[in-house]
Design an enzyme around this catalytic site. Structure first.
Site, short mmCIF file in Angstrom:
data_model
loop_
_atom_site.label_atom_id
_atom_site.label_comp_id
_atom_site.label_asym_id
_atom_site.label_seq_id
_atom_site.Cartn_x
_atom_site.Cartn_y
_atom_site.Cartn_z
N SER A 187 0.83 -1.19 0.00
CA SER A 187 0.00 0.00 0.00
C SER A 187 0.88 1.26 0.00
CB SER A 187 -0.95 -0.05 1.20
OG SER A 187 -1.99 0.89 1.08
N ASP A 283 -10.02 -4.62 -4.90
CA ASP A 283 -9.34 -3.53 -4.20
C ASP A 283 -9.49 -2.26 -5.02
OD1 ASP A 283 -7.61 -1.85 -2.84
OD2 ASP A 283 -5.82 -3.07 -3.18
N HIS A 313 -7.83 -5.34 -0.53
CA HIS A 313 -6.67 -4.66 0.01
C HIS A 313 -6.29 -5.35 1.33
CE1 HIS A 313 -4.03 -1.18 -0.28
NE2 HIS A 313 -4.13 -1.03 1.03
#
Length: 342
Positions: A187, A283, A313
């Protein structure tokens, strides 16, 4: 570094909301084990009812507790130690995971945790780092970089660059093979990993990194309308509204969103090391991994993109219960072994 035009985010046929209706039948796009992970996280957050606006410190405290069960178990390390690394931005704590002791210098992976530059820590990502260390046979170095909004771009990025340089300078004493060092993260950590690669490349130090492991990365502050209305809608694990808040926390000014070190999808990417990208199909950021992999290849950078069906995610954190997370970590570890082979 020259700046590209507005990044292109390709349309995705599968950017559907968390649950979609087909006639009278509700179809859940999430893998059942990942659905359990998402549901248990949501239930854990409900134990902390809203009592007004939470401070960022309180949000971090709760996030650590909610994530705590998911870092339990997993492989044991031969050695785990913490050190303070001097940088131009003050000392930075690192945690070194060594899967095997008393052997020759091992390749290394600098790992940067996610959390929107705002939350999470070496502890929330402890199991993920141990998994990669054990499966890839590498020394993993987790970096406790400064969080936002207290530290704005490019403060954390400069810390990480200095840590990489320090690791090279002290590789012998750490029993790490500096010629076989990769960087990675998930991320926001993936964003910082690429930013570090770009910074070192432009400083004439591209040889310091052999590869980039980029896990459900965030590479621009822009999201397509399709992504925002799909897996970025309320009720999903990561929403577009949350991403807007994270970017506001991270950037010192709105103009920083145009800086390629903050938004790598805007950068000239030639000369970066090979990359392995991992994303979950369910995601809001999946489109960014698609676009970034394509841009890397167009720039002549070797890039592999693996997308995992039914995954959201943060899905690697579900490795204790999820076959797809287990397979993804195996894939990333296999790529690391090949990338860092002597």
């Amino acid at each position: 570094m020259s700046q590209e035009s507005r990044p292109h985010l390709p349309a995705r046929a599968d950017s559907t909301p968390d649950a979609v209706r087909s006639g009278k039948l509700e179809v859940d796009p999430l893998d059942p084990q990942i659905r359990r992970f998402v549901s248990e996280l949501a239930q854990a957050w409900l134990r902390y009812p809203e009592t007004g606006t939470r401070s960022i410190v309180e949000m971090r405290r709760i996030a650590e507790q909610v994530r705590a069960p998911w870092r339990e178990g997993g492989p044991a390390m031969a050695v785990t130690r913490e050190l303070q690394v001097p940088t131009a931005q003050g000392d930075v704590r690192i945690r070194i995971y060594r899967p095997q002791a008393n052997i020759d210098a091992q390749p290394g992976l600098v790992y940067l945790h996610g959390g929107g530059w705002t939350m999470f820590s070496l502890d929330t990502h402890d199991r993920i780092m141990r998994e990669f260390a054990a499966r890839a046979g590498v020394v993993v170095v987790g970096v406790d970089y400064a969080l936002s909004p207290e530290a704005k771009f490019p403060f954390a990025l400069h810390q990480i660059v200095d840590v990489v340089r320090w690791l090279h300078a002290n590789a012998d004493s750490l029993n790490i093979d500096a010629s076989r060092l990769a960087i990675g993260g998930d991320s926001a950590g993936a964003n910082l990993a690429v930013g570090t690669g770009l910074f070192l490349r432009d400083a004439g130090e591209a040889e310091r990194l052999r590869g980039m492991l980029l896990i459900y990365g965030c590479f621009t502050n822009e999201l397509s309308q399709q992504a925002m209305n799909g897996f970025g809608a309320e009720g999903n694990l990561l929403t577009s509204a949350e991403m807007t808040t994270f970017w506001a926390n991270y950037l010192a000014t709105p103009a920083d969103a145009l800086d390629p070190l903050a938004s790598p999808l805007r950068a000239q990417l030639g000369g970066l090391p090979p990359a392995f990208l991992m994303s979950g199909r369910c995601d809001v950021l999946a489109e960014q991994s698609d676009a970034f992999a394509a841009r890397l290849r167009a720039a002549g950078v070797a890039a592999v993109l693996n997308e995992y069906a039914g995954a959201t995610h943060s899905f690697l954190e579900a490795v204790s219960i999820s076959d797809v997370a287990d397979r993804a970590i195996d894939d990333g570890a296999a790529w690391l072994r090949a990338c860092l082979r002597a």
